[in-house]
Design an enzyme around this catalytic site. Structure first.
Site, PDB file in Angstrom:
ATOM      1  N   GLY A   1       1.644   3.171   4.040  1.00  0.00           N
ATOM      2  CA  GLY A   1       3.042   2.715   4.473  1.00  0.00           C
ATOM      3  C   GLY A   1       3.939   3.631   4.378  1.00  0.00           C
TER       4      GLY A   1
ATOM      5  N   GLY B   1      -1.513  -3.782   5.747  1.00  0.00           N
ATOM      6  CA  GLY B   1      -0.219  -4.472   5.516  1.00  0.00           C
ATOM      7  C   GLY B   1       0.640  -3.165   5.301  1.00  0.00           C
ATOM      8  N   GLU B   2       1.538  -3.005   4.345  1.00  0.00           N
ATOM      9  CA  GLU B   2       2.247  -2.081   3.792  1.00  0.00           C
ATOM     10  C   GLU B   2       3.504  -1.655   4.831  1.00  0.00           C
ATOM     11  OE1 GLU B   2       0.183   1.344   2.196  1.00  0.00           O
ATOM     12  OE2 GLU B   2      -1.681   0.252   2.119  1.00  0.00           O
ATOM     13  N   GLY B   3       3.760  -2.460   5.778  1.00  0.00           N
ATOM     14  CA  GLY B   3       4.655  -2.055   6.629  1.00  0.00           C
ATOM     15  C   GLY B   3       4.387  -1.108   7.942  1.00  0.00           C
TER      16      GLY B   3
ATOM     17  N   GLU C   1       4.857  -4.929   2.673  1.00  0.00           N
ATOM     18  CA  GLU C   1       4.212  -5.601   1.229  1.00  0.00           C
ATOM     19  C   GLU C   1       2.792  -5.117   1.035  1.00  0.00           C
ATOM     20  OE1 GLU C   1       1.732  -7.521   1.899  1.00  0.00           O
ATOM     21  OE2 GLU C   1       2.073  -7.273   4.054  1.00  0.00           O
TER      22      GLU C   1
END
Length: 580
Positions: free
Chosen positions: A341, A554-556, A413
């Site tokens: 991210g 995920g992680e943006g 997230e």
């Protein structure tokens, strides 16, 4: 020709077909499409003078006049340009006589139902002219095309019938302007004229229209003259904004946040139309850019990724293929700038705020948003307390306001097990079944997916009928989703566009929009993920994703990739040549 910045201005390419007006012309003369005072006065006279005619002269109606009436009906608006109307012109006296007999039977039958004096008065009314009128026109609606196959009918299945009704109104007004009278007869059972005219299954009538030269010239509506009813004053049928409050009905949330001003919304599209390029040349990206500009973010050249992480007790129930310690590792790497991210954010020119929303061991260097209490596993106990949710949302608001100063705010997230949490929360918010929301997640097998569905089903047992999104968040949500809900609210309040990520990174948009409905105008869907419920969440928000890359991360990451496109699109808008 040059503009104030010295850039060359080029002649606007005027299309040879379609709308030749420019955004500048429409801006400078908003009323320029008006047809003029004489036309509006004539239209008002026709609308005011329209009557439901029941008495007719036997004189023939010229064929060209019948055609004019039919052409007016055929010009009516129709849902999805489906043109579902079919006009059956009946001049055969025998057919008209049989239709009149059906109407007579229906009138007598209907008069048997109203009480006493009103029933007798109904028999006194002349409600049809099927025998006298030389022309009958039956407007039928061809409903054989499935509603889902017509743009606009999937949500309003009867819009095809409404389209036919607008055709009838066009015909009625045209007949009035040319002199013939028209009467709309709907006394009989719809199946009766359908059988009489041999209509196939799926083609239904909207009644029978009588067309002919009127043998009456009524100054006011017939039922009003007969004291059957009277015209209701306009102020009794106009309601402003919302139906009057009913104390027993659930009330809409009061929004303290306003959406973009109309001038900004229109100004964004006006500015795009000035580019030396066809309208909407950047497709979905153009719409997203208009949304960014509509909230006032004109000079945006960067932004911030807010990446929130938390542990989830639900992982103890065997719903994740990875150890819970992975969450702390990813958040630690984010602080160091080396997580996926954080690397994605750096590639897009974005700053990063890492927020620890409850990892087993505090993450040095991360924003401390750890809740005071411990969480439950969703299936047996609530995920969070209401107090912790309120504190996380409040902390998120502060982070969102801070991040808004840099431009775009991207949500990210991390939390092992949060695909289960996100699926449960999506089900609770959107009233979905677990089978429609639970996906594979990362590294899951069939047995693990089955366990996830069971856990989600157990978690939902106590959520039925709960309208409060924050209460649902406490029951089946996660700390990182709570914090990002606050980030969304804070960023929107500060006027910053918010770029959503995957399922867990989009649910804050749903919750924030239910708390402050105007928040939706500030949201952008960065991407659609492979999680089953994500597309349904974006549909709930009315957002079209910029990317569909089948990402598992995920992680943006998706939000950052989309933000990079948005920033490039804004640069294109600033640099591209303009027309004069």
């Amino acid at each position: 020709m040059s503009d104030e910045g010295g850039r060359a201005r080029y002649a606007r390419p005027v299309p040879t077909i379609g709308d030749t007006s420019s955004a500048a012309q429409r801006r400078d003369d908003p009323s320029g499409w008006a047809l003029g005072e004489s036309v509006t006065e004539a239209l008002a006279a026709v609308v005011t003078g329209r009557r439901d005619i029941r008495r007719y002269r036997p004189d023939t109606v010229p064929e060209d006049l019948i055609t004019s009436v039919l052409e007016a009906g055929h010009r009516a608006p129709s849902v999805g340009h489906s043109q579902p109307w079919r006009f059956i012109v009946v001049t055969d006296p025998t057919t008209r006589d049989r239709a009149a007999a059906m109407a007579d039977r229906a009138r007598v039958d209907r008069a048997a139902h109203p009480a006493s004096e009103r029933a007798a008065r109904m028999l006194d009314l002349k409600l049809e002219g099927l025998r006298e009128a030389p022309v009958g026109i039956v407007v039928a609606c061809d409903r054989r095309t499935p509603a889902t196959g017509v743009l606009g009918r999937a949500t309003f299945p009867d819009a095809d019938m409404w389209s036919c009704a607008t055709a009838i109104e066009n015909m009625w007004l045209t007949a009035r302007a040319h002199g013939p009278g028209m009467g709309w007869v709907t006394l009989f059972d719809p199946d009766d004229p359908a059988d009489l005219l041999g209509l196939p299954d799926g083609v239904v009538t909207l009644g029978w229209l009588c067309l002919g030269w009127p043998d009456e010239r009524p100054p006011s509506p017939g039922l009003e003259r007969a004291a059957w009813s009277k015209k209701t004053p306009l102020d009794q049928v106009v309601i402003r904004d919302r139906w009057p409050a009913d104390e027993s009905a659930p009330q809409q949330p009061i929004s303290h946040l306003r959406g973009p001003e109309p001038e900004r919304l229109v100004g964004a599209t006006d500015a795009a139309d000035e580019l030396l390029s066809p309208p909407d040349s950047l497709g979905v990206l153009d719409r997203a850019l208009n949304r960014v500009l509509a909230v006032g973010a004109h000079d945006v050249t960067g932004g911030t990724l807010v990446l929130a992480g938390a542990d989830h007790p639900v992982t103890d129930l065997g719903v994740s293929a990875f150890p819970a310690s992975t969450t702390a590792d990813v958040l630690t790497a984010t602080v160091a700038g080396s997580s996926l991210g954080a690397a994605s954010a750096a590639g897009a020119g974005l700053a990063v705020i890492a927020a620890d929303c409850g990892v087993a061991q505090a993450i040095p260097g991360a924003h401390d948003a750890r809740p005071a209490g411990s969480g439950g596993d969703l299936a047996a106990t609530d995920a969070m307390s209401d107090t912790d949710v309120a504190a996380l949302v409040a902390a998120g608001r502060e982070i969102g306001r801070e991040a808004a100063a840099s431009g775009l705010v991207c949500l990210g997230e991390v939390g092992v097990g949060n695909t289960t949490v996100a699926a449960a929360l999506a089900c609770a918010l959107l009233d979905l079944e677990p089978r429609d929301a639970v996906g594979l997640g990362s590294g899951s097998d069939a047995d693990m997916v089955a366990r996830k569905r069971d856990v989600v089903a157990a978690a939902l047992a106590g959520t039925k009928g709960e309208p409060d999104p924050l209460r649902l968040l406490a029951m089946v949500g996660g700390p990182e989703i709570a914090l990002l809900t606050g980030v969304t609210l804070g960023a929107a309040a500060a006027g910053a566009p918010v770029v959503l990520d995957g399922l867990a990174g989009s649910l804050p948009g749903v919750i924030a929009s239910r708390i402050e409905p105007a928040t939706q105008a500030y949201l952008l869907a960065g991407r659609v993920s492979r999680e089953r419920a994500h597309a349904l969440v974006l549909r709930e928000l009315g957002l079209e994703p910029l990317l569909d890359l089948r990402l598992r991360a995920g992680e943006g990451v998706g939000a950052c990739l989309a933000a990079s496109m948005l920033l490039q699109g804004l640069a294109i808008r600033r640099i591209a040549a303009r027309t004069r």
